[in-house]
Design an enzyme around this catalytic site. Structure first.
Site, PDB file in Angstrom:
ATOM      1  CG  ASP A 197      -2.195   0.806   1.009  1.00  0.00           C
ATOM      2  OD1 ASP A 197      -3.250   0.183   0.809  1.00  0.00           O
ATOM      3  OD2 ASP A 197      -2.123   2.045   1.023  1.00  0.00           O
ATOM      4  CB  VAL A 207      -0.002   1.458  -8.192  1.00  0.00           C
ATOM      5  CG1 VAL A 207      -0.032   0.306  -7.202  1.00  0.00           C
ATOM      6  CG2 VAL A 207      -1.237   2.351  -8.052  1.00  0.00           C
ATOM      7  CG  ASN A 250      -7.707  -4.214  -3.940  1.00  0.00           C
ATOM      8  OD1 ASN A 250      -8.859  -4.446  -4.287  1.00  0.00           O
ATOM      9  ND2 ASN A 250      -7.411  -3.478  -2.874  1.00  0.00           N
ATOM     10  CE1 TYR A 308     -13.048   2.923  -8.875  1.00  0.00           C
ATOM     11  CE2 TYR A 308     -15.336   2.298  -9.265  1.00  0.00           C
ATOM     12  CZ  TYR A 308     -14.100   2.038  -8.693  1.00  0.00           C
ATOM     13  OH  TYR A 308     -13.925   0.905  -7.951  1.00  0.00           O
ATOM     14  CE  LYS A 367     -11.997  -0.237 -10.184  1.00  0.00           C
ATOM     15  NZ  LYS A 367     -10.912  -1.075  -9.614  1.00  0.00           N
ATOM     16  CB  ALA A 377     -17.364  -4.865  -1.315  1.00  0.00           C
TER      17      ALA A 377
END
Length: 265
Positions: free
Chosen positions: A52, A81, A107, A173, A177, A206
């Protein structure tokens, strides 16, 4: 909505699906899908390196997992990242820590809620850079490792049903994706010659404490109620699907996007 599926079930125990495997998970600090995935992979017998950009949360997560799974190896590597050098170093450090890498779970992602007409270049660029280009950087680094290592492996990307669905204020977003889905399909074709399978999960919603902190409860409640079960997924439910895709149970599955949702679109 109420019904037999509207109450989340308890997390299921591990079944040794990943015994002896070595895994790297990005954006694994905190309370979301990343940390749930690390826990699930440990439950299934893998050793893990969690990563992270937030060093304090990462350290806390790694210490918690190591305490919970004393028989497994848990490493931690700070990585943003957005930085190619850091991503490449993550793979190098993880391979040194674990001895090898068998599984890479991409992720990392960033959302937001801004209508296109009000969206700045900076908002668009930040979401695309972390969510899509970050996944590309990690996929490229993992494939470079697997090509050199010669033992094959698995990559699982975290996409989203917003790669298919439309939602107000989510153009950046959703575009990112959808790009992750396309990257998954194309890179899977290229990765086959290295003995590598690449698939993705596409969760709907989630719910976890960090998401509740950065999004309005009214919006999250409304999105949850639209699902067929009338509730959001538990992070472990998404993580369990990631573990399945990382396992030999899906040995003939590559280039696919699996919707972890009560409705795909």
């Amino acid at each position: 909505m109420t019904g037999p599926l509207s109450v989340p079930p308890p997390s299921i125990p591990g079944h040794g699906l990943l015994t002896g495997r070595k895994a790297v998970i990005t954006a694994a600090a905190g309370t979301g899908i990343g940390s749930a995935t690390a826990r699930r992979l440990l439950e299934e017998g893998a050793d893990v390196v969690v990563s992270d950009w937030h060093e304090r949360r990462l350290t806390e997560t790694a210490e918690l997992l190591a305490k919970e799974f004393p028989e497994r190896k848990v490493g931690a590597v700070v990585c943003d990242v957005r930085d190619t050098a850091q991503v490449n170093q993550l793979l190098t450090d993880a391979a040194a820590e674990l001895g090898r890498i068998d599984i890479m779970v991409n992720n990392a992602g960033l959302g937001g809620e801004t209508p296109v007409v009000d969206m700045t270049d900076e908002q668009w660029d930040q979401v695309l850079d972390i969510t899509l280009t970050g996944t590309f950087r990690c996929t490229r680094a993992a494939l470079g490792y697997f090509r050199s290592a010669g033992h094959g492996g698995v990559i699982v990307n975290n996409a989203s049903v917003l790669g298919w669905r439309a939602q107000h204020g989510q153009a950046h977003y959703a575009a990112a994706k959808a790009g992750v889905m396309a990257l998954t399909r194309c890179s899977a074709v290229e990765a086959a010659e290295f003995g590598v399978r690449i698939n993705a999960v596409a969760p709907s919603i989630a719910r976890h404490p960090f998401l509740d902190k950065v999004s309005s409860s009214e919006l999250l409640d409304a999105l949850s109620e639209r699902e067929a079960f009338g509730r959001a997924a538990e992070p472990w439910e998404v993580a369990a699907t990631i573990a399945m895709l990382a396992s030999d149970y899906t040995s003939y599955l590559t280039g696919e996007v699996v919707s972890v949702s009560s409705q795909r679109a």
